[in-house]
Enzyme design. Structure first.
Site, PDB file in Angstrom:
ATOM      1  N   ARG B  50     -46.312   2.093 -56.720  1.00 18.13           N
ATOM      2  CA  ARG B  50     -46.856   1.193 -55.700  1.00 18.13           C
ATOM      3  C   ARG B  50     -45.781   1.010 -54.639  1.00 18.13           C
ATOM      4  O   ARG B  50     -44.662   1.488 -54.785  1.00 18.13           O
ATOM      5  CB  ARG B  50     -47.350  -0.146 -56.279  1.00 18.13           C
ATOM      6  N   GLY B  51     -46.145   0.306 -53.571  1.00 20.94           N
ATOM      7  CA  GLY B  51     -45.240   0.173 -52.436  1.00 20.94           C
ATOM      8  C   GLY B  51     -45.679   1.192 -51.397  1.00 20.94           C
ATOM      9  O   GLY B  51     -45.802   2.385 -51.703  1.00 20.94           O
ATOM     10  N   ALA B  52     -45.896   0.731 -50.157  1.00 19.39           N
ATOM     11  CA  ALA B  52     -46.544   1.589 -49.162  1.00 19.39           C
ATOM     12  C   ALA B  52     -45.837   2.939 -48.980  1.00 19.39           C
ATOM     13  O   ALA B  52     -46.495   3.993 -49.069  1.00 19.39           O
ATOM     14  CB  ALA B  52     -46.663   0.832 -47.834  1.00 19.39           C
ATOM     15  N   ARG B  94     -56.250   3.668 -52.552  1.00 21.42           N
ATOM     16  CA  ARG B  94     -55.842   2.321 -52.120  1.00 21.42           C
ATOM     17  C   ARG B  94     -56.034   2.227 -50.608  1.00 21.42           C
ATOM     18  O   ARG B  94     -55.457   3.004 -49.854  1.00 21.42           O
ATOM     19  CB  ARG B  94     -54.391   2.054 -52.528  1.00 21.42           C
ATOM     20  N   GLN B 201     -44.284  -8.009 -59.160  1.00 23.33           N
ATOM     21  CA  GLN B 201     -43.350  -6.994 -58.661  1.00 23.33           C
ATOM     22  C   GLN B 201     -41.966  -7.598 -58.385  1.00 23.33           C
ATOM     23  O   GLN B 201     -40.959  -6.901 -58.495  1.00 23.33           O
ATOM     24  CB  GLN B 201     -43.865  -6.364 -57.355  1.00 23.33           C
ATOM     25  N   ASP B 242     -47.336  -3.115 -45.596  1.00 20.95           N
ATOM     26  CA  ASP B 242     -48.282  -2.060 -45.983  1.00 20.95           C
ATOM     27  C   ASP B 242     -48.988  -1.465 -44.775  1.00 20.95           C
ATOM     28  O   ASP B 242     -49.407  -0.306 -44.798  1.00 20.95           O
ATOM     29  CB  ASP B 242     -49.288  -2.587 -46.999  1.00 20.95           C
ATOM     30  N   ASN B 252     -49.191  -7.262 -45.779  1.00 20.27           N
ATOM     31  CA  ASN B 252     -48.214  -7.037 -46.841  1.00 20.27           C
ATOM     32  C   ASN B 252     -48.724  -7.777 -48.071  1.00 20.27           C
ATOM     33  O   ASN B 252     -49.776  -8.429 -48.046  1.00 20.27           O
ATOM     34  CB  ASN B 252     -46.824  -7.523 -46.398  1.00 20.27           C
ATOM     35  N   LYS B 253     -47.999  -7.658 -49.157  1.00 22.35           N
ATOM     36  CA  LYS B 253     -48.400  -8.238 -50.438  1.00 22.35           C
ATOM     37  C   LYS B 253     -48.890  -9.676 -50.276  1.00 22.35           C
ATOM     38  O   LYS B 253     -48.301 -10.460 -49.545  1.00 22.35           O
ATOM     39  CB  LYS B 253     -47.190  -8.195 -51.380  1.00 22.35           C
TER      40      LYS B 253
END
Lengths: 354, 354
Positions: B50-52, B94, B201, B242, B252-253
């Site tokens: 995960r993570g853009a 995603r 995370q 993201d 973002n998250k």
């Protein structure tokens, strides 16, 4: 409605105090039985019972259990000195909720008056007083609900944090009391419940209580509150309180302050619902409120599962302080006050806890 | 430093792509091996990775794996149509991180050019391109770190959310890249890491990465950020992204938006650190960014442990959008921009993803 704390009379062993274990709800319904003041102190410290009013009520029952332990002591002086030791044990459990100290003071007034009486009489009088504190609390919460519900429109979505419900009180709840009051008044109420890390009182207790009452509730993580506010989904934020300073600054479950800032930014009214006993005239501002820090394990573990690296440094304050300027109104059993009106009111009247 | 995604050449079976399983870190180091584009799509969807930026890199390797699956196909037209099918499978994993689509477009440019070449050549060229995307990403992150660290004082405490570290990228990290850059520049940096519910995370990945690098880190729940800001403990908030819209609005998250509001209220600068490929000129404002909603189970369960009542309604958006007005600056490999400068910059230059 689920009950938080109650007594059971055993023929030969006196009175027991029963608590629903709030650490394992809703997956399990487990009951903890306290027969001594020490067992009750442990239950409060370990969060078998939590929520400022429920802590006060439980502390009062702890004192009554203590008197029951002292039935072999006839001498009033020994009784008084033993009671004060027990008071200190119970007072040391949790520093932030002022209702704990308020309830102990109310119990002390009784035990000081009746120290000369027969041991069994002392015990009965203190159990009666603890029961009265509990019943008064439910009555106060109904009044809070009745005053508070007038602030909500006919159809409203309310965001709440932690659990200020039946489980946090003698029954009915403070913040959830306002929601129950609105539902009883025929209003259409939906609730968003913050899960309330680390202890998950929102996920475990508020979601459970409201589901049991068939009040529609949607669970979110604490970090989602800002987004649902920005989406225009929230008409009001209502929370409980662990201590309200004389100027209206309010200590409540960690995360409350952030919600209040977010509510202000989104133009959403932010209400604190609490009995008057939560207001502490001896605490001038929020800066004087002691904030309990709890074990890092609450953050690094979820149940038995480790969710953070070994040995990581953790900061785990159990409460934060919301400055009065973020609070639209404080809803009490005596009516609804703006924080400023509250301080005028405190100046004019003698309060139950002064 | 921990590695996120890498290749391993097997003598007779071609190339495998290895991922560290980010779902079980830090308690266990488990590796997931992908041999097909479908296995990589599953790994992205299930958040093994995960993570853009890391999603973009993994998607690129997924495309290379796809080409390897097609080595029996010589006809360029069949190759192209199969590659497009695979692209759709990976693109559907995603929706929010634009780096995924950016990386797929970059890979497509290559496979369209080399469709006429020998199968083995096509595979090699696409693995080389994926590897180049990864290496470029690390290089970009070092530049982000180098530009970003100039914004921090000699001694600073930084709050971060989620994981925008080595694990979210090819290596080094974006938000954590700025922190690493400051530490490499000799600055004294401490970090508060939000745990970042529901996926943790921050607790699992950021706390782990920073501890491994001996950068002092204190873990807090998301709901504690407001309090540590009010206590004056935080000099800057730095997060990843993201997707950044052309006007600077940033997805973002979940939880990022609330932090940005809180930072503004406390007069704390709020920085977004991201490679330029995260900026999407095709997305005019945050309102056009699709926000992924994930399974309610992420909120109702912690691992296998149920933490909410059965059947409770849950809202679980994985991201939120922070309007540009809350963002002090966006730190990229091309320099530091205010959100307004960014839109001017977009007007004047052709961007890598246009």
């Amino acid at each position: 409605m689920v009950e938080t704390v109650w007594t059971k009379k055993k023929d030969n062993e006196g009175v027991e105090v029963h608590l629903i274990d709030q650490r394992v709800l809703p997956s399990r319904e487990v009951f903890v039985v306290c027969r001594t003041h020490q067992e009750m102190a442990d239950a409060i410290r370990d969060m078998v019972v939590r929520g400022a009013p429920a802590i006060g009520i439980s502390a009062a029952f702890g004192i009554a259990l203590g008197a029951q332990e002292l039935e072999s002591i006839v001498d009033p002086k020994s009784f008084l000195s033993e009671m004060e030791k027990m008071e200190r044990v119970i007072a040391a459990t949790r520093p932030t909720a002022v209702n704990l100290f308020w309830a102990l003071a109310r119990m002390k007034k009784i035990w000081a008056e009746i120290a000369d009486e027969a041991p069994r009489y002392r015990t009965d009088a203190l159990f009666l007083e603890a029961q009265a504190i509990k019943e008064d609390d439910i009555e106060r919460n109904r009044k809070i609900g009745s005053f508070g519900q007038t602030l909500l429109p006919e159809s409203a979505t309310v965001l709440t944090h932690c659990n200020a419900g039946a489980l946090a009180t003698g029954g009915y709840g403070t913040a959830l009391g306002v929601i129950r009051g609105a539902v009883e008044a025929g209003k259409k109420i939906k609730v968003y419940a913050d899960e309330t890390r680390p202890y998950l009182q929102g996920a475990r207790l508020t979601a459970y209580e409201l589901s049991e009452d068939n009040i529609p509730v949607t669970l979110i993580t604490d970090s989602m509150a800002a987004m649902v506010m920005a989406q225009g989904k929230i008409n009001a934020v209502i929370v409980g309180a662990d201590r309200i300073a004389a100027n209206g600054d309010t200590a409540n479950k960690i995360g409350t302050y952030g919600l209040a800032v977010l509510a202000k930014e989104h133009g959403i009214p932010f209400y604190v619902a609490a009995p008057f006993s939560t207001i502490d005239p001896a605490t001038p501002t929020g800066r004087s409120i002691p904030i309990e820090e709890r074990s890092s394990r609450e953050v690094t573990h979820s149940g038995e599962v480790q969710i953070a690296p070994d040995g990581i440094s953790v900061y785990n304050p159990a409460f934060d302080v919301t400055p009065a300027r973020y609070i639209t109104a404080i809803i009490t059993e005596k009516g609804v006050f703006s924080p400023e009106d509250l301080s005028h009111h405190l100046g004019q009247e003698s309060l139950p806890n002064t």
